[in-house]
Design an enzyme around this catalytic site. Structure first.
Site, short mmCIF file in Angstrom:
data_model
loop_
_atom_site.label_atom_id
_atom_site.label_comp_id
_atom_site.label_asym_id
_atom_site.label_seq_id
_atom_site.Cartn_x
_atom_site.Cartn_y
_atom_site.Cartn_z
N CYS A 129 0.78 -1.22 0.00
CA CYS A 129 0.00 0.00 0.00
C CYS A 129 0.82 1.28 0.00
O CYS A 129 0.37 2.30 -0.51
CB CYS A 129 -0.92 0.03 1.22
SG CYS A 129 -1.86 -1.49 1.43
N GLY A 130 2.00 1.25 0.60
CA GLY A 130 2.73 2.49 0.74
C GLY A 130 1.93 3.47 1.55
O GLY A 130 1.50 3.17 2.65
#
Length: 286
Positions: A129-130
């Site tokens: 996801c970051g």
């Protein structure tokens, strides 16, 4: 301090009421670390993914240490592995055993290919996801084992309103300590199927999903899960992995939880207490 049960401890306290103080005892929920380790079984060489992750056949890999309430530790390990996307079925587990008081060793089938990015705690979020919420939702959808055949189920209002009292009545540890979370599994008529408690709300849900997997109940498409706190993104993620299409919470959902529930075909309800509740996604309550 005196141990009452493995999950409840009696501690001395000083009770203050106005200007008066009294020496008493109080019951508190036990909290201890649990290490979850995995290894591959059999005599086959490790997959390339496992080699890259440093997980060899002959030694276990520590993948998580969580603070939990002792009890149902093997269910917690199964639920964690399942909701983190490391396994997709309990048939992928060759053996599971306790090693000492606070370690669970899970031996996976030797033919399994393991994504090394999933072997670090919280890697489901971190690796996929970051800092983008949209990517988090896409990652959950990509890794889900079950796609609902009947998304956004409609649930009778009286059934939803009956759930918190049934959950509370079955919470033995909460009745003693007042300091523990619960996740309850109900059928669509509001009958309690099973309940798990833990000081950690994520652990309580992992225990419930692990127990459901062991009982052959997955996917939970014909069930309702009720959690005793708020509905976070991670709780919706775990419920979605288990094939749940109806999640209710005593507290509020987060914005990303609502987005994920919508993308997952899940009816999400919050503030289920007293005489009402909110529907955030899914069909209107009938």
């Amino acid at each position: 301090m005196r141990t009452i049960t493995k999950d409840i401890l009696e501690v001395p306290i000083k009770r203050i009421t106005g200007e008066q103080s009294v020496e008493l005892t109080d019951s508190v929920s036990v909290e201890e670390p649990l290490e979850i380790r995995i290894s591959l079984g059999g005599d086959l060489a490790p997959s390339s993914a496992v080699e890259k992750a440093g997980c060899e056949v002959s030694q276990s890999k520590s993948i998580a240490v969580t603070m939990r309430t002792p009890g149902a530790d093997q269910e917690l390990a199964v639920g964690f592995l399942y909701t983190e996307g490391i396994i997709s079925s309990v048939t992928q587990i060759a053996e599971i055993k306790k090693s000492g008081c606070n370690v669970v060793d899970v031996v996976l089938n030797s033919e399994m290919e393991i994504d090394p990015a999933l072997l670090d705690r919280h890697s489901f979020i971190a690796s996929s996801c970051g800092v983008c919420g949209k990517k988090c939702i896409e990652a959950v959808s990509a890794r889900r084992t079950y796609t609902p055949s009947a998304p956004f189920p409609s649930i009778a209002t009286e059934v939803v309103l009956s759930l918190p009292d049934k959950l509370r009545e079955a919470q033995k540890a909460f009745g003693c300590t007042g300091g523990i979370h619960a996740s309850g599994l109900f059928d669509m008529s509001g009958n309690l199927v099973m309940l798990r408690e833990d000081v950690g709300r994520h652990n309580a849900l992992d225990k419930l999903i692990g127990a459901s997997a062991n009982s052959g109940l997955l996917p939970l498409e014909k069930h309702i899960i009720l959690v005793s706190g708020r509905a976070s993104f991670e709780l919706v993620q775990k419920a979605a992995h288990a094939g749940c299409t109806a999640l209710a919470a005593v507290g509020a959902p987060s914005s990303l939880a609502v987005e994920l529930a919508q993308a997952s075909g899940m009816t999400l309800m919050g503030f289920v207490r007293g005489a009402g509740f909110n529907i955030y996604t899914g069909a209107d309550a009938s």
